[in-house]
Design a protein around this motif. Structure first.
Motif, PDB file in Angstrom:
ATOM      1  N   SER A  21       0.837  -1.362  -0.071  1.00 45.95           N
ATOM      2  CA  SER A  21      -0.192  -0.026  -0.081  1.00 45.95           C
ATOM      3  C   SER A  21       1.006   1.338   0.003  1.00 45.95           C
ATOM      4  N   LEU A  22       1.750   1.335   0.774  1.00 42.01           N
ATOM      5  CA  LEU A  22       2.821   2.526   0.793  1.00 42.01           C
ATOM      6  C   LEU A  22       3.312   2.751  -0.451  1.00 42.01           C
ATOM      7  N   GLY A  23       3.819   1.569  -1.202  1.00 36.53           N
ATOM      8  CA  GLY A  23       4.513   1.524  -2.404  1.00 36.53           C
ATOM      9  C   GLY A  23       3.538   2.154  -3.424  1.00 36.53           C
ATOM     10  N   ALA A  24       2.365   1.674  -3.464  1.00 35.31           N
ATOM     11  CA  ALA A  24       1.288   2.148  -4.383  1.00 35.31           C
ATOM     12  C   ALA A  24       1.011   3.661  -4.132  1.00 35.31           C
ATOM     13  N   VAL A  25       0.849   4.159  -2.927  1.00 36.62           N
ATOM     14  CA  VAL A  25       0.823   5.600  -2.767  1.00 36.62           C
ATOM     15  C   VAL A  25       2.004   6.555  -3.109  1.00 36.62           C
ATOM     16  N   ALA A  26       3.083   6.045  -3.008  1.00 33.26           N
ATOM     17  CA  ALA A  26       4.134   6.652  -3.546  1.00 33.26           C
ATOM     18  C   ALA A  26       4.426   6.794  -4.973  1.00 33.26           C
ATOM     19  N   VAL A  27       4.146   5.759  -5.716  1.00 30.90           N
ATOM     20  CA  VAL A  27       3.988   5.679  -7.060  1.00 30.90           C
ATOM     21  C   VAL A  27       2.875   6.729  -7.673  1.00 30.90           C
ATOM     22  N   CYS A  28       1.706   6.549  -6.826  1.00 26.67           N
ATOM     23  CA  CYS A  28       0.785   7.604  -7.365  1.00 26.67           C
ATOM     24  C   CYS A  28       0.989   8.881  -6.959  1.00 26.67           C
ATOM     25  N   PHE A  29       1.538   9.237  -5.854  1.00 24.62           N
ATOM     26  CA  PHE A  29       2.125  10.669  -5.772  1.00 24.62           C
ATOM     27  C   PHE A  29       3.084  11.103  -6.828  1.00 24.62           C
ATOM     28  N   ILE A  30       3.877  10.261  -7.143  1.00 25.03           N
ATOM     29  CA  ILE A  30       5.036  10.696  -8.335  1.00 25.03           C
ATOM     30  C   ILE A  30       4.167  10.971  -9.473  1.00 25.03           C
ATOM     31  N   ALA A  62       1.054  11.723  -9.907  1.00 26.66           N
ATOM     32  CA  ALA A  62       0.274  12.906  -9.678  1.00 26.66           C
ATOM     33  C   ALA A  62       1.137  14.456  -9.718  1.00 26.66           C
ATOM     34  N   TYR A  63       2.278  14.349  -9.066  1.00 32.61           N
ATOM     35  CA  TYR A  63       3.205  15.285  -8.831  1.00 32.61           C
ATOM     36  C   TYR A  63       3.854  15.749 -10.438  1.00 32.61           C
ATOM     37  N   SER A  64       3.928  14.726 -11.351  1.00 29.03           N
ATOM     38  CA  SER A  64       4.564  14.969 -12.525  1.00 29.03           C
ATOM     39  C   SER A  64       3.568  15.750 -13.328  1.00 29.03           C
ATOM     40  N   VAL A  65       2.161  15.531 -13.199  1.00 29.95           N
ATOM     41  CA  VAL A  65       1.345  16.246 -14.175  1.00 29.95           C
ATOM     42  C   VAL A  65       0.492  17.355 -13.570  1.00 29.95           C
ATOM     43  N   VAL A  66       1.096  17.910 -12.360  1.00 24.12           N
ATOM     44  CA  VAL A  66       0.243  18.704 -11.713  1.00 24.12           C
ATOM     45  C   VAL A  66       0.579  20.168 -12.380  1.00 24.12           C
ATOM     46  N   ALA A  69      -5.954  28.751  -1.557  1.00 25.75           N
ATOM     47  CA  ALA A  69      -6.226  28.896  -2.705  1.00 25.75           C
ATOM     48  C   ALA A  69      -4.843  28.604  -3.647  1.00 25.75           C
ATOM     49  N   GLY A  70      -3.602  29.080  -3.039  1.00 23.82           N
ATOM     50  CA  GLY A  70      -2.391  29.105  -3.993  1.00 23.82           C
ATOM     51  C   GLY A  70      -2.098  27.306  -3.828  1.00 23.82           C
ATOM     52  N   PHE A  71      -2.341  26.626  -2.914  1.00 26.23           N
ATOM     53  CA  PHE A  71      -1.956  25.257  -2.965  1.00 26.23           C
ATOM     54  C   PHE A  71      -2.600  24.267  -3.880  1.00 26.23           C
ATOM     55  N   PHE A  72      -3.604  24.819  -4.596  1.00 28.11           N
ATOM     56  CA  PHE A  72      -4.321  23.843  -5.323  1.00 28.11           C
ATOM     57  C   PHE A  72      -3.756  23.564  -6.694  1.00 28.11           C
ATOM     58  N   PHE A  73      -3.055  24.657  -7.227  1.00 30.92           N
ATOM     59  CA  PHE A  73      -2.183  24.564  -8.472  1.00 30.92           C
ATOM     60  C   PHE A  73      -0.935  24.987  -8.200  1.00 30.92           C
ATOM     61  N   ILE A  74       0.120  24.836  -7.586  1.00 29.02           N
ATOM     62  CA  ILE A  74       1.305  25.291  -7.192  1.00 29.02           C
ATOM     63  C   ILE A  74       2.217  24.043  -8.157  1.00 29.02           C
TER      64      ILE A  74
END
Length: 74
Positions: free
Chosen positions: A26-35, A37-41, A69-74
């Protein structure tokens, strides 16, 4: 012996090992999904805010009016 009986006959240590392996997966899946998501934000924010930035006056920055508000698309 079916799977349910085998599960009930496990010792505490076996249950803890199974829990540890599930938590690591589960931790590995969360880490992969975070990476991912962070790459497409940033491209997503650019696409989403493009109409707003197009109508802003030249040289004027986009100002957020609330702290969160600034944290939504930084």
């Amino acid at each position: 012996m079916d799977n349910q009986e085998q599960f009930e006959q496990q010792s505490l240590i076996e249950h803890l090992r199974e829990l540890r392996s599930c938590l690591m997966i589960s931790l590995g899946a969360v880490a992969v999904c975070f990476i991912v998501a962070y790459s497409v934000v940033q491209p997503l924010a650019d696409w989403f805010l493009h109409p707003l930035l197009k109508v802003l006056a030249e040289g004027k920055p986009l100002i957020f009016t609330s702290y969160q508000a600034g944290f939504f698309f930084i």
